[in-house]
Design a protein around this motif. Structure first.
Motif, PDB file in Angstrom:
ATOM      1  N   GLY A  74       0.690  -1.318  -0.120  1.00  0.00           N
ATOM      2  CA  GLY A  74       0.036   0.136   0.054  1.00  0.00           C
ATOM      3  C   GLY A  74       1.019   1.150  -0.066  1.00  0.00           C
ATOM      4  O   GLY A  74       0.278   2.214   0.357  1.00  0.00           O
ATOM      5  N   VAL A  75       2.061   1.208  -0.386  1.00  0.00           N
ATOM      6  CA  VAL A  75       2.728   2.400  -0.315  1.00  0.00           C
ATOM      7  C   VAL A  75       2.798   2.920  -1.877  1.00  0.00           C
ATOM      8  O   VAL A  75       2.866   2.307  -2.862  1.00  0.00           O
ATOM      9  CB  VAL A  75       4.445   2.012  -0.109  1.00  0.00           C
ATOM     10  N   PRO A  76       2.655   4.271  -1.753  1.00  0.00           N
ATOM     11  CA  PRO A  76       2.250   4.998  -3.273  1.00  0.00           C
ATOM     12  C   PRO A  76       3.504   4.768  -4.119  1.00  0.00           C
ATOM     13  O   PRO A  76       4.751   5.024  -3.540  1.00  0.00           O
ATOM     14  CB  PRO A  76       2.096   6.451  -2.781  1.00  0.00           C
ATOM     15  N   LEU A  77       3.317   4.671  -5.667  1.00  0.00           N
ATOM     16  CA  LEU A  77       4.219   4.226  -6.417  1.00  0.00           C
ATOM     17  C   LEU A  77       4.193   5.328  -7.650  1.00  0.00           C
ATOM     18  O   LEU A  77       3.033   5.754  -8.048  1.00  0.00           O
ATOM     19  CB  LEU A  77       4.295   2.840  -7.062  1.00  0.00           C
ATOM     20  N   VAL A  78       5.383   5.686  -8.228  1.00  0.00           N
ATOM     21  CA  VAL A  78       5.449   6.451  -9.230  1.00  0.00           C
ATOM     22  C   VAL A  78       4.840   5.477 -10.703  1.00  0.00           C
ATOM     23  O   VAL A  78       5.453   4.273 -10.712  1.00  0.00           O
ATOM     24  CB  VAL A  78       6.850   7.150  -9.696  1.00  0.00           C
ATOM     25  N   PRO A  79       4.017   6.124 -11.304  1.00  0.00           N
ATOM     26  CA  PRO A  79       3.982   5.421 -12.761  1.00  0.00           C
ATOM     27  C   PRO A  79       5.209   4.853 -13.397  1.00  0.00           C
ATOM     28  O   PRO A  79       5.921   5.671 -13.711  1.00  0.00           O
ATOM     29  CB  PRO A  79       2.904   6.045 -13.495  1.00  0.00           C
ATOM     30  N   GLY A  80       4.970   3.561 -13.902  1.00  0.00           N
ATOM     31  CA  GLY A  80       6.432   3.181 -14.616  1.00  0.00           C
ATOM     32  C   GLY A  80       6.239   1.706 -14.990  1.00  0.00           C
ATOM     33  O   GLY A  80       5.461   1.056 -14.712  1.00  0.00           O
ATOM     34  N   TYR A  81       7.589   1.218 -15.371  1.00  0.00           N
ATOM     35  CA  TYR A  81       7.822  -0.083 -15.849  1.00  0.00           C
ATOM     36  C   TYR A  81       8.616  -0.885 -14.942  1.00  0.00           C
ATOM     37  O   TYR A  81       9.809  -0.313 -14.924  1.00  0.00           O
ATOM     38  CB  TYR A  81       8.216  -0.343 -17.200  1.00  0.00           C
ATOM     39  N   HIS A  82       8.294  -1.826 -14.246  1.00  0.00           N
ATOM     40  CA  HIS A  82       9.020  -2.577 -13.370  1.00  0.00           C
ATOM     41  C   HIS A  82       9.220  -4.063 -13.488  1.00  0.00           C
ATOM     42  O   HIS A  82       9.575  -4.829 -12.823  1.00  0.00           O
ATOM     43  CB  HIS A  82       8.598  -2.342 -11.781  1.00  0.00           C
TER      44      HIS A  82
END
Length: 689
Positions: A127-135
């Motif tokens: 539930g920790v906020p993430l930056v949009p991206g490809y992982h």
């Protein structure tokens, strides 16, 4: 508590750990390489053991050898410091297998957070906020290009196993992505042995704010507030401060709880830092997103120590022994404001090119070491005057930490401390740091990671001293040296008297004397004319302007050798250090250099041969972007070097034709080695066969 620990690191962090361990009556073992045989950390520890060659792979990365030394010396635990093996889960596991305590998190936590892509997936579940991206796991160049195009530019390519700004590139448009990706992967494989990357949306006007967390073996977690690390160059931190300016109590608690959730998700133990990218919105509000977790102590931990009054290394040692955290969350209080400046061997005006050399002068402000300073100034350093900054390790020379009751007080204290920091023998960023501290953006806390490029006009190529005052310092210093020499000679004579006709100061029984000084300032030759008369005293002519010159030595404590100089209506105090023909002039306005040219010493010299492109420092040739016979334009990349764990691009200084490549990719080269020959456009090209 441990009786003996081994410190598997070098430099200021090894000295820092040794100091805390000594205070806790814990004996320490240092390890060292060829380059560090006489290093400060070797003397700071109770024992020292040689472990290999100067390159990290031959010494500080040889974890099998380090474990062997720990067992042979009777150490019970290993402190990894930061960098090198500090976030290597295989090393942590090997310590456990050998019956040694790894002073850090369990291997599983290092593994979970060590790969950025996997850690993002884990944080999403927590539930920790993430930056949009490809992982994702797919690493094909075409796939990564498509993902970047889908995210939308600008994007940030980041080495999945990386840290410290290495293997990281910002890309503004699609056509630049492939080249940036290739460079990222090269740097990542060299630094971390893993070229996997992830891609994220590049947040506009971002701030870099991180939370210090601690966990113990009983499952307790706390956060020790935040640090703002937004001022960066090459994605590496320059200035760090705590608390973060503009941070509200609500947002601090939200970020702190998110950081604790991240640590709890991997059963973290010990000191760690959860890093967030903070988006600043037009309405003044902020949103934060998880970037990564550094599973170790951070370089900037002293600012947290300054505002909390805690010793985080002591906490590490106690937690590693199985003790519970000394304090609960409700017991922490923020006291004042602290700022850390990283003093590095580099040339900011030349794209922060790392520098090497000997610390001929290493003068620091009055300070304490490795503890909170009573007078608000602390220096963490792993070097001493006379030591050499080598190309094998990081370029950081020292950390200067100040503490004040307010941010304004801390800023003033930092500028004063930087002013009193005198380093001669190699280029450093000290004056650049003063420019940053004095810039409008930093002073007014208008922070984001683009502060340095945004303020470039007031940060780079600044001449705060100016030719007239630099010339006055040169002349005053020269005359003072001559007076001191004559005083010494006079004292050595039987009569305590010296023939006035033998004096070097231009004394005449009647009429004025004229003396010229050849010099070079800001790469421009200057002739300084000094007139000495009985009535008018000294008159100095600089660039066609004549002004009265007066000077005297200062004898107050802390100013030994400094000169009080008056030139016309301007008065300034200057400390001048000779380094060959180059005079390093330190003043409250700033520092500069001016060359005192000895014409006889340079008789018969010719101008340096043009068309030579040389290595700016020792390192390895990574690649050439051209071949013999190619025509090139000014600014075009010609070669890439790897030095001090970073890639550096060598560009064409003029339009021309490549005549010859003198090395091959993979070759090690010395500083000043000629890499290739370039024939300027106006000259006929003599291309090697």
């Amino acid at each position: 508590m441990f009786k003996k620990i081994l410190i598997a690191n070098r430099g200021e962090i090894a000295c820092r750990v040794a100091a805390t361990a000594a205070r806790m009556a814990i004996r320490t073992v240092a390890v060292y390489s060829d380059a560090d045989a006489g290093a400060k950390h070797v003397q700071a520890c109770d024992e020292a053991v040689f472990i290999g060659g100067s390159a990290p792979k031959d010494s500080y990365l040889r974890w099998e050898k380090i474990i062997e030394v720990a067992k042979a010396t009777g150490a019970e635990a290993i402190h990894p410091g930061y960098g090198f093996l500090s976030e290597n889960e295989a090393f942590a596991q090997a310590c456990a297998d050998a019956g040694l305590v790894f002073i850090g998190p369990p291997p599983s936590a290092i593994l979970a957070m060590g790969l950025k892509a996997e850690s993002k997936q884990l944080m999403e579940k927590a539930g920790v906020p993430l930056v949009p991206g490809y992982h994702g796991a797919g690493q094909g160049a075409a796939l990564l290009q498509r993902e970047a195009d889908a995210i939308g530019y600008p994007v940030l390519i980041k080495a999945s196993a990386g840290g410290g700004g290495k293997g990281m590139r910002a890309v503004d448009k699609s056509e630049d992505f492939a080249e940036a990706l290739a460079s990222c992967k090269r740097e990542a494989i060299n630094s971390f042995g893993d070229d996997a990357v992830l891609i994220e949306k590049y947040v506009q006007r971002p701030r870099h704010i991180e939370i210090q967390v601690f966990g113990d073996t009983q499952g307790n977690y706390v956060y020790l507030f935040e640090r703002d690390c937004s001022v960066q160059r090459r994605h590496q931190k320059v200035l760090e401060e705590a608390p973060a300016p503009g941070m509200t109590a609500d947002m601090r608690e939200q970020m702190g709880q998110a950081a604790v959730a991240a640590a709890r998700a991997v059963n973290y133990v010990g000191a760690g830092t959860v890093e967030f990218i903070v988006e600043q919105k037009p309405d003044g509000s902020m949103s934060f997103f998880f970037m990564e977790m550094n599973t170790r102590l951070q370089v900037e931990h002293p600012v947290t120590e300054a505002i909390t009054g805690l010793d985080l290394v002591e906490w590490q040692l106690r937690v590693a022994c199985g003790e519970p955290l000394p304090l609960q969350q409700s017991e922490f209080k923020i006291n004042g404001h602290a700022i850390e400046a990283r003093i590095c061997a580099e040339t900011p005006d030349n794209n922060f090119l790392p520098a090497t050399g000997s610390l001929q002068v290493y003068g620091l402000p009055a300070h304490s070491s490795f503890e909170r300073a009573a007078h608000g100034v602390r220096v963490d350093s792993g070097v001493r005057q006379g030591d050499t900054i080598s190309p094998f390790y990081d370029s950081m020379v020292a950390k200067l930490i100040v503490h004040g009751s307010t941010r304004e007080e801390a800023l003033a204290r930092l500028d004063a401390a930087l002013m009193q920091t005198h380093i001669v023998g190699l280029s450093t960023n000290v004056q650049f740091l003063r420019h940053v501290v004095g810039s409008a953006s930093f002073a007014q806390a208008q922070l984001d990671t683009a502060l340095i490029p945004r303020e470039a006009s007031v940060l780079f190529h600044q001449d705060k001293v100016g030719l007239p005052l630099a010339a006055a310092a040169l002349v005053a210093h020269t005359l003072d040296q001559e007076a001191q020499a004559e005083h010494t000679a006079q004292a050595a004579t039987a009569q305590g008297w010296i023939d006035p006709w033998a004096r070097r100061d231009g004394w005449r029984s009647h009429g004025p004397s004229l003396r010229s000084f050849s010099s070079v300032y800001q790469e421009q030759p200057q002739v300084l004319l000094l007139t000495r008369g009985h009535a008018q005293g000294l008159q100095l002519m600089v660039d066609g302007q004549s002004e009265t010159l007066q000077f005297q030595r200062l004898h107050k404590a802390g100013s030994e050798g400094a000169l009080d100089i008056t030139l016309g209506a301007r008065r300034i105090q200057a400390q001048v250090h000779d380094h060959g023909e180059v005079l390093h002039v330190f003043t409250p306005l700033g520092a500069t250099t001016i060359t005192r040219v000895d014409a006889l010493a340079h008789a018969g010299e010719t101008q340096a041969e043009g068309g030579r492109l040389t290595a700016p420092m020792p390192g390895k040739v990574v690649s050439f972007a051209v071949k013999a016979g190619d025509g090139v334009k000014k600014g075009q990349p010609l070669a890439v070097m790897d030095a001090m764990k970073m890639e550096h691009t060598i560009a064409a200084p003029v339009d021309g034709t490549v005549a010859e490549l003198l090395y091959a990719p993979g070759d090690q080269v010395a500083e000043g080695a000629e890499l290739l020959r370039l024939v300027p456009l106006e000259q006929p090209a003599a291309v090697a066969a």
